[in-house]
Design an enzyme around this catalytic site. Sequence first.
Site, PDB file in Angstrom:
ATOM      1  N   LYS A 148      30.242  -7.352 -20.107  1.00  0.00           N
ATOM      2  CA  LYS A 148      30.451  -7.166 -18.670  1.00  0.00           C
ATOM      3  C   LYS A 148      31.128  -8.388 -18.047  1.00  0.00           C
ATOM      4  O   LYS A 148      31.980  -8.268 -17.173  1.00  0.00           O
ATOM      5  CB  LYS A 148      29.122  -6.889 -17.980  1.00  0.00           C
ATOM      6  CG  LYS A 148      28.599  -5.526 -18.367  1.00  0.00           C
ATOM      7  CD  LYS A 148      27.361  -5.140 -17.659  1.00  0.00           C
ATOM      8  CE  LYS A 148      26.667  -4.005 -18.400  1.00  0.00           C
ATOM      9  NZ  LYS A 148      27.537  -2.901 -18.753  1.00  0.00           N
ATOM     10  N   THR A 154      33.761   3.283 -20.478  1.00  0.00           N
ATOM     11  CA  THR A 154      33.316   1.894 -20.635  1.00  0.00           C
ATOM     12  C   THR A 154      34.197   0.969 -19.781  1.00  0.00           C
ATOM     13  O   THR A 154      35.415   1.086 -19.814  1.00  0.00           O
ATOM     14  CB  THR A 154      33.416   1.464 -22.119  1.00  0.00           C
ATOM     15  OG1 THR A 154      32.877   2.490 -22.932  1.00  0.00           O
ATOM     16  CG2 THR A 154      32.662   0.167 -22.371  1.00  0.00           C
ATOM     17  N   GLU A 210      23.678 -10.150 -18.286  1.00  0.00           N
ATOM     18  CA  GLU A 210      23.799 -10.061 -19.745  1.00  0.00           C
ATOM     19  C   GLU A 210      23.699 -11.416 -20.427  1.00  0.00           C
ATOM     20  O   GLU A 210      23.901 -11.517 -21.629  1.00  0.00           O
ATOM     21  CB  GLU A 210      25.137  -9.392 -20.130  1.00  0.00           C
ATOM     22  CG  GLU A 210      24.974  -7.944 -20.519  1.00  0.00           C
ATOM     23  CD  GLU A 210      26.246  -7.262 -20.955  1.00  0.00           C
ATOM     24  OE1 GLU A 210      27.265  -7.920 -21.204  1.00  0.00           O
ATOM     25  OE2 GLU A 210      26.202  -6.027 -21.058  1.00  0.00           O
ATOM     26  N   ASP A 224      32.959  -5.475 -28.943  1.00  0.00           N
ATOM     27  CA  ASP A 224      32.515  -4.072 -28.856  1.00  0.00           C
ATOM     28  C   ASP A 224      32.975  -3.299 -30.092  1.00  0.00           C
ATOM     29  O   ASP A 224      34.180  -3.229 -30.365  1.00  0.00           O
ATOM     30  CB  ASP A 224      33.107  -3.393 -27.606  1.00  0.00           C
ATOM     31  CG  ASP A 224      32.504  -3.906 -26.301  1.00  0.00           C
ATOM     32  OD1 ASP A 224      31.419  -4.527 -26.336  1.00  0.00           O
ATOM     33  OD2 ASP A 224      33.127  -3.668 -25.247  1.00  0.00           O
ATOM     34  N   ASP A 236      33.216  -2.443 -14.303  1.00  0.00           N
ATOM     35  CA  ASP A 236      33.722  -3.820 -14.343  1.00  0.00           C
ATOM     36  C   ASP A 236      35.106  -3.898 -13.697  1.00  0.00           C
ATOM     37  O   ASP A 236      35.416  -4.855 -12.976  1.00  0.00           O
ATOM     38  CB  ASP A 236      33.804  -4.318 -15.795  1.00  0.00           C
ATOM     39  CG  ASP A 236      32.446  -4.278 -16.480  1.00  0.00           C
ATOM     40  OD1 ASP A 236      31.428  -4.458 -15.782  1.00  0.00           O
ATOM     41  OD2 ASP A 236      32.401  -4.065 -17.708  1.00  0.00           O
ATOM     42  N   ASN A 291      31.330 -10.143 -25.356  1.00  0.00           N
ATOM     43  CA  ASN A 291      30.871  -9.323 -26.484  1.00  0.00           C
ATOM     44  C   ASN A 291      32.039  -8.808 -27.312  1.00  0.00           C
ATOM     45  O   ASN A 291      33.110  -8.542 -26.770  1.00  0.00           O
ATOM     46  CB  ASN A 291      30.124  -8.072 -25.987  1.00  0.00           C
ATOM     47  CG  ASN A 291      28.816  -8.399 -25.309  1.00  0.00           C
ATOM     48  OD1 ASN A 291      28.201  -9.419 -25.591  1.00  0.00           O
ATOM     49  ND2 ASN A 291      28.393  -7.533 -24.415  1.00  0.00           N
ATOM     50  N   ASN A 331      34.886  -8.502 -19.198  1.00  0.00           N
ATOM     51  CA  ASN A 331      35.643  -7.417 -18.555  1.00  0.00           C
ATOM     52  C   ASN A 331      35.892  -7.721 -17.081  1.00  0.00           C
ATOM     53  O   ASN A 331      36.979  -7.477 -16.556  1.00  0.00           O
ATOM     54  CB  ASN A 331      34.876  -6.090 -18.640  1.00  0.00           C
ATOM     55  CG  ASN A 331      34.671  -5.629 -20.069  1.00  0.00           C
ATOM     56  OD1 ASN A 331      35.400  -6.035 -20.965  1.00  0.00           O
ATOM     57  ND2 ASN A 331      33.674  -4.775 -20.278  1.00  0.00           N
TER      58      ASN A 331
END
Length: 292
Positions: free
Chosen positions: A40, A240, A137, A13, A244, A11, A43
């Site tokens: 996720k 955040t 995800e 972010d 992970d 992703n 990471n």
Amino acid sequence: MKRILNFGSLNIDYVYAVQHIVRGGETAASHGLQVFPGGKGLNQSIAAARAGLRVFHAGLVGDDGNLLLDTLRADGIDTRFVSAVPGRSGHTIIQVDENAQNAILLYGGANRAVTSEYADTILEHFSAGDILLLQNEISAGPHILRRAAEKGLAVWFNPSPMDDGARAFDLSRVSVFLLNEIEGEQLTGTAEPGAMLDRMTERYPQAAVVLTLGAAGAWYAQGQTRVFCPAEKVDPVDTTAAGDTFTGYFLRGMLDGRTPEEALRLAAKAAAIAVSRPGASPSIPHLQEVES
Ligand code: RIB
């Protein structure tokens, strides 16, 4: 060294600094925007690689995916199983408030274009003795879990984000669960960590369970064994990717042959460093920093 296949999301972010998380119907100004590589999947690949493991990442990016591929490659992650599809990569809108709390809005994008057929072409390259790291995800997750387990891979599963789709996974094939307290509660129906671990180990006797509770520490459970590790004290800036980071480092600890207690301690230290810095993947420390 064991090979790790992380089949997971990538992703972009968009992280907005806000005074408080915006409520329904409210309009509020943010006082900062930063753009980070995240997801996720990405990471966790970065955490495992920075912890010193050999990682293959598999997944899909869109037309705007160069940032994500470059990020993986910069950490020595093998990206031969990441392909590009037309359209946008996955992205998130993340609000981080003054107490370092976050709220994440997810747009699946290319992550949701993963098909069972595509996954099979990648799983062909892996076999018994390898490890599959999987989150919730990307599309085709239940198929990937089942196929990998049939092939003899050990499946490390983080069912995040918990949604209706999470019910389609065959959890009896999981080797290690990586849960936070919300996921643990949704899977077991209890919010009490001890009862959560008891229910998980009774239902899934084949699996070990790692339960992270943020500032309240983390647990490891397998059969009758219970191990607790307190969290490191830290002034949080952005939580955040803390989970992970924990995952990647716990995996490293266990593959090193450390005890679950030692592996939890290593992971807790790494996660504490991650929450003291902004962003998802950029906040993940290298092993040298964690051990020093
Ligand atoms: O776990 C943190 C990640 O969740 C963020 O990087 C965001 O992309 C979401 O997937």
